[in-house]
Scaffold this active site. Structure first.
Site, mmCIF file in Angstrom:
data_model
loop_
_atom_site.group_PDB
_atom_site.id
_atom_site.type_symbol
_atom_site.label_atom_id
_atom_site.label_comp_id
_atom_site.label_asym_id
_atom_site.label_seq_id
_atom_site.Cartn_x
_atom_site.Cartn_y
_atom_site.Cartn_z
ATOM 1 C CD GLN A 69 -2.929 -1.225 2.238
ATOM 2 O OE1 GLN A 69 -2.785 -0.511 3.234
ATOM 3 N NE2 GLN A 69 -3.900 -2.110 2.153
ATOM 4 C CG ASP B 155 -4.042 -9.597 3.526
ATOM 5 O OD1 ASP B 155 -3.683 -8.836 4.452
ATOM 6 O OD2 ASP B 155 -4.259 -9.194 2.376
HETATM 7 C C1 S3P Z 1 -2.783 -4.807 0.118
HETATM 8 C C2 S3P Z 1 -1.608 -4.835 0.788
HETATM 9 C C3 S3P Z 1 -1.453 -5.415 2.123
HETATM 10 C C4 S3P Z 1 -2.642 -6.274 2.530
HETATM 11 C C5 S3P Z 1 -3.949 -5.664 2.146
HETATM 12 C C6 S3P Z 1 -4.009 -5.401 0.655
HETATM 13 C C7 S3P Z 1 -2.808 -4.167 -1.220
HETATM 14 O O1 S3P Z 1 -1.300 -4.369 3.061
HETATM 15 O O2 S3P Z 1 -2.628 -6.527 3.911
HETATM 16 O O3 S3P Z 1 -5.017 -6.522 2.506
HETATM 17 O O4 S3P Z 1 -3.775 -4.359 -1.961
HETATM 18 O O5 S3P Z 1 -1.850 -3.443 -1.545
HETATM 19 P P1 S3P Z 1 0.157 -3.723 3.316
HETATM 20 O O6 S3P Z 1 0.689 -3.426 1.993
HETATM 21 O O7 S3P Z 1 -0.043 -2.482 4.108
HETATM 22 O O8 S3P Z 1 0.898 -4.785 4.074
#
Ligand code: S3P
Length: 432
Positions: free
Chosen positions: A162, A306
């Site tokens: 993210q 996840d």
């Molecule tokens: C996601 C990244 C993950 C994951 C989330 C979806 C994404 O979070 O836990 O459910 O779509 O980029 P982080 O990147 O913060 O770990």
């Protein structure tokens, strides 16, 4: 105790990839055709936000047509952007919006408005953005017009797709090159998908400011993070055999499948293809024997971030003590997943020790009981699965958020032979 699970599951569209497909197609020049998009509360939030920004989105059965904005966001959205429960939606869109010529406010539900946003506010501020969180570093995020963004080389302290995607998307609207590095590779869908939408990446995890996205036809694979629930159930229940059809097998997402196999499940990938940006296959899990405990390698944590709540549930049924460490990120997900799973598992008679960054779980028999998923979709589904192997019925409170990622969860499980009921007040439990 439930009976064997048998059959095939069409897992829902990948949530991470669906968010990106909606955002990229909405920014692009031209009309994109997307197939297999996840239709859930989280992706609806992204889709609504893209429409508020001016994209035209039309859903026709399995296909979604998006007429994009041509790389230029001309007008502010009507009202603030309500991102519901979705961390991906708010963080990726914060990256898109901080380089625009208008102000925006992004907010979410109670859970999302508790999650840390400094992790995106800091790099965006380094790029020149004027973006403010609350004093606690949480949403609502207020994005004001800035004098212009400058590309940066950002070493993210956290392995987070993210954060990485947020910075790269802001980089499209910045001057010069933006590059992100991270301590371990997190899911790499953004890097795989940007070139499909016409963006040339000048190096690993880099973009050049001013690159325009172009419309594309794109198929979203099945979500391995949803498929793992029926597959894990098959690994736990004598006589079971479940196949999850055309499911994404991106190497940054398959840590749980590797663990399940190491715990003794019989796992086979058939019809393995590479139709677009992502490897895809049918995943078959056949019950073998009682699963064995596992020591999850810390390096694997980002590849199953996840799926760790599910691993905790599965470990509770395995022989021996399983060990998870290096997973402090679980405390800042949709809930504090270590705390929620620890209290849920204890309520079902499981012996465990909770650590700041993980858990030791002693496998044994699962008793019936009432647990609280605290509004967290993945904890709710993980705890509900234990109802299939428990000595009594398991009732999961605050499970309605399952609809954020896998609205068909209980219907799919029941089609395979489980006995679950989603009550109107959001309870999820095996019917007795
Ligand atoms: C996601 C990244 C993950 C994951 C989330 C979806 C994404 O979070 O836990 O459910 O779509 O980029 P982080 O990147 O913060 O770990």
């Amino acid at each position: 105790m439930g009976s064997a699970l048998l059959g095939e599951v069409d897992s829902p569209g990948d949530k991470s990839i669906s968010h990106r497909a909606l955002i990229f197609a909405s920014l692009a020049e031209g009309r994109s055709e997307l197939s297999g998009l996840l239709e859930s509360e989280d992706t609806l939030a992204t889709s609504r936000a893209c429409e508020q920004l001016g994209a035209k989105i039309e859903r026709r059965g399995e296909r979604t047509f998006i007429s994009g904005l041509g790389g230029v966001l001309k007008r502010p959205p009507t009202g603030f952007l309500e991102m519901g429960n979705s961390g991906t939606a708010i963080r990726l869109l914060a990256g898109v919006l901080c380089g625009q010529g208008f102000s925006t406010t992004l907010s979410g539900d109670t859970s999302l408005n508790r999650r840390p946003m400094r992790r995106v506010v800091e790099p965006l501020t380094l790029m020149g953005a004027d973006i403010r969180s609350t004093g606690q570093g949480t949403a609502p995020l207020v994005v004001n017009v800035c004098a212009g963004l400058t590309g940066i080389e950002y070493a993210s302290p956290v392995a987070s797709a993210q954060i990485k995607s947020c910075v790269l998307l802001a980089g499209l609207f910045a001057s010069g090159v933006t590059r992100v590095t991270e301590p371990r590779l997190s899911r790499d869908h953004t890097e795989r998908m940007l070139p499909v939408f016409g963006v040339d990446m000048p190096g690993p995890c880099s973009v050049t400011g001013g690159s325009r996205l172009k419309a594309a036809d794109f198929t979203v694979p099945g979500d391995v993070s949803s498929a793992v629930f029926p597959l894990a159930a098959a690994a736990m229940m004598t006589g079971s055999k479940v196949i999850s059809l055309q499911t994404g097998l991106n190497p940054t997402r398959v840590g749980f499948l590797r663990c399940l196999e190491e715990m003794g499940a019989q796992l086979e990938i058939v019809k393995h293809t590479f139709p677009g940006t992502e490897p895809v296959g049918d995943i078959q899990v056949t019950f073998n024997d009682r699963l064995q405990a596992i020591d999850v390698p810390e390096t694997r944590v980002p590849e199953m971030i996840d799926e760790l709540p599910l691993l905790m549930a599965v470990a509770a049924t395995a022989e021996g003590v399983s060990r998870i460490r290096g997973a402090a990120e679980l405390r800042v997900k949709e809930s504090d997943r270590l705390a929620v799973m620890a209290s849920g598992l204890r309520a079902l008679g499981v012996e465990l020790v909770e650590y700041p960054d993980g858990m030791d779980i002693k496998g044994g028999s699962i008793s019936g009981g009432c647990v609280d998923a605290a509004g967290d979709h993945r904890c709710a589904m993980s705890l509900a699965l234990l109802g299939l192997v428990a000595t009594g019925s398991v009732k999961v409170d605050n499970a309605e958020y399952i609809a954020t990622s896998y609205p068909e969860f209980s219907a799919d499980m029941n089609r395979l032979g489980a006995s679950m009921r989603m009550d109107t007040d959001g309870l999820q439990r095996p019917a007795s």
